[in-house]
Write an enzyme that holds these catalytic residues in place. Structure first.
Site, PDB file in Angstrom:
ATOM      1  N   THR A  76       0.845  -1.204   0.000  1.00 47.12           N
ATOM      2  CA  THR A  76       0.000   0.000   0.000  1.00 47.12           C
ATOM      3  C   THR A  76       0.877   1.250   0.000  1.00 47.12           C
ATOM      4  OG1 THR A  76      -1.918  -1.039   1.044  1.00 47.12           O
ATOM      5  CG2 THR A  76      -1.691   1.334   1.349  1.00 47.12           C
ATOM      6  N   GLN A 183       0.316  -9.410  -6.051  1.00 48.67           N
ATOM      7  CA  GLN A 183      -0.204 -10.782  -6.127  1.00 48.67           C
ATOM      8  C   GLN A 183       0.595 -11.682  -7.062  1.00 48.67           C
ATOM      9  OE1 GLN A 183      -2.556 -12.114  -4.290  1.00 48.67           O
ATOM     10  NE2 GLN A 183      -3.559 -10.341  -3.408  1.00 48.67           N
ATOM     11  N   SER A 204       5.555  -8.448   1.121  1.00 46.51           N
ATOM     12  CA  SER A 204       6.251  -9.587   1.721  1.00 46.51           C
ATOM     13  C   SER A 204       5.255 -10.657   2.166  1.00 46.51           C
ATOM     14  CB  SER A 204       7.074  -9.089   2.915  1.00 46.51           C
ATOM     15  OG  SER A 204       7.368 -10.119   3.812  1.00 46.51           O
ATOM     16  N   HIS A 205       4.141 -10.224   2.799  1.00 50.70           N
ATOM     17  CA  HIS A 205       3.242 -11.219   3.419  1.00 50.70           C
ATOM     18  C   HIS A 205       2.387 -11.986   2.413  1.00 50.70           C
ATOM     19  CE1 HIS A 205      -0.888  -9.272   3.540  1.00 50.70           C
ATOM     20  NE2 HIS A 205      -0.151  -8.253   3.162  1.00 50.70           N
ATOM     21  N   THR A 243      14.063   4.335  10.069  1.00 50.77           N
ATOM     22  CA  THR A 243      14.983   3.236  10.391  1.00 50.77           C
ATOM     23  C   THR A 243      14.478   1.936   9.782  1.00 50.77           C
ATOM     24  OG1 THR A 243      15.631   4.300  12.457  1.00 50.77           O
ATOM     25  CG2 THR A 243      16.042   1.931  12.282  1.00 50.77           C
ATOM     26  N   CYS A 328      -9.458  -6.352   1.935  1.00 51.12           N
ATOM     27  CA  CYS A 328      -9.373  -4.962   2.394  1.00 51.12           C
ATOM     28  C   CYS A 328     -10.729  -4.276   2.335  1.00 51.12           C
ATOM     29  CB  CYS A 328      -8.383  -4.182   1.538  1.00 51.12           C
ATOM     30  SG  CYS A 328      -6.758  -4.917   1.548  1.00 51.12           S
TER      31      CYS A 328
END
EC number: 2.8.1.7
Length: 404
Positions: A76, A183, A204-205, A243, A328
């Site tokens: 996002t 995707q 990543s997820h 960071t 979502c």
């Protein structure tokens, strides 16, 4: 076999055990916990090296240079940085943007925000199979079109757009091309050396890595410039301050490494399971596949079961985790805007179920799902007066329902 069965991999994936194990070494006092921006001691150097390795692992999967990878908090944010960043940087050249009505909300809402700032956005309608007509895309391009944003694989219907051809049209028009590949990365071969893609969002997820981290590919040749949307210490070459979360980045890198290694064997396995599921469900009366079956992710199946309400069906499927619309937006009762854009009526859009398969899906789970689905659809239709009317040959579209 363990219940409930998880068939919602497009919403999120469990973290692969190998990824979790790797991440643990970057959290505690005994591990590599330093700040990669700390240049004056070993803790910082080791952390920086770990980030560099992950950057290379991500670049390797997509055929990019590691210097083209910018870490973000997720896809996002990557979409926001790509679209707002490019629009703001190149606005002196024009203020026109092209996207598609079936994009993820992270793209559509970002474009809506730019419209409020004075940009003009063309929202293309896909064809009935979910694909974009290249001639319509070409016709939408203008001399002042600075940016086009088209997703690679759709999160709801799994349809794959021809990003190679779209990229070439953009390149010929000197238009920046952004692709949301959330995707598709790790599920479809992507080689950015051969594609005219300037910006690409990744998560990543969605690939068995941790939540809360993502990346944006930013092309170096020809160089693409972005205006930052998060300001601070100038991390990530000034494009994204903050960071770096080393443990999450290491996890993402490891997840991408595993995907590169296992993709060639895993995708045919998932396609066989997906086809098994499809073959088991397609004989149910009044079922319709949403989106092209030819140009589609091997792990996705989106089916509408006519005369059955999607929410009721999901309640009847307590032993299976599936979704009715995008994760979502499924909190809202509106029918899926993606399916509406394909031309489906409210009833069919409401009766859709998305099955997305993944690394831990088994044949036994698929067979269980088929049997459960058949029973649930039959049971719910037995309760439906509309189904009875349909079976009696009554055309429901001709009936004028009285308003309450």
């Amino acid at each position: 076999m363990k219940l409930p069965i998880y068939l919602d991999y497009a919403a999120t994936c469990p973290v692969d055990e190998r990824v979790a194990k790797k991440m643990m070494a970057f959290l505690t006092i005994d591990g590599t916990f330093g700040n990669p921006a700390s240049r004056s001691h070993k803790f910082g150097w080791q952390a920086e090296e770990a980030v560099d390795i992950a950057r290379n692992q991500i670049a390797d999967l997509i055929g990019a240079d590691s210097r083209e990878i910018v870490f973000t908090s997720g896809a996002t944010e990557s979409d926001n940085l790509a679209i707002k960043g490019a629009a703001h940087f190149y606005q002196t050249k024009g203020k026109h943007i092209i996207t598609c009505k079936t994009e993820h909300k992270a793209v559509l809402d970002t474009c809506r925000q730019l419209e409020r700032e004075g940009f003009e956005v063309t929202y293309l309608s896909p064809e009935a199979d979910g694909l974009i007509d290249l001639e319509k895309f070409k016709a939408a391009l203008r001399p002042d079109t600075i940016l086009a944003s088209i997703m690679h694989a759709n999160n709801e219907i799994g349809v794959l757009q021809d990003i190679k051809a779209i990229g070439e049209l953009c390149r010929a028009n000197k238009t920046i091309f952004h692709v949301d590949a959330t995707q598709s990365v790790g599920k479809v071969e992507i080689n950015l050396e051969e594609l005219a893609v300037d910006l690409m969002s990744m998560s990543s997820h969605k690939l068995y890595g941790p939540k809360g981290v993502g990346a944006l590919y930013v092309r170096r040749k020809p160089r693409v410039r972005l205006e930052a949307i998060i300001h601070g210490g100038g991390h990530e070459r000034g494009m994204r301050s903050g960071t770096l979360p080393v443990h999450q980045i290491v996890g993402m890198g490891e997840a991408y490494r595993i995907a590169k290694e296992e993709m060639a064997s895993e995708m045919p396995r998932l396609k066989a399971l997906r086809d098994r599921l499809y073959n088991g469900l397609k004989d149910i009366e009044e079922t319709y596949v949403n989106g092209s079956m030819e140009h589609r992710l091997d792990s996705n199946l989106n089916i509408s079961f006519n005369y059955v309400e999607g929410e009721s069906l999901m309640m009847a499927l307590r032993d299976i985790a599936v979704s009715s619309g995008s994760a979502c937006t499924s909190a809202s009762l509106e029918p899926s805007y993606v399916l509406r854009a394909l031309g489906l009526n409210d009833e069919l859009a409401h009766s859709s179920i998305r099955f997305t398969l993944g690394r831990y899906t088994t044949e036994e789970e698929i067979d269980y799902t088929i049997n459960l689905m058949k029973g649930a659809v039959e049971k719910l239709r037995a309760l439906s007066p509309l189904w009875d009317m349909f079976k009696e040959g009554i055309d429901l579209n001709t009936i004028e329902w009285s308003a309450h």
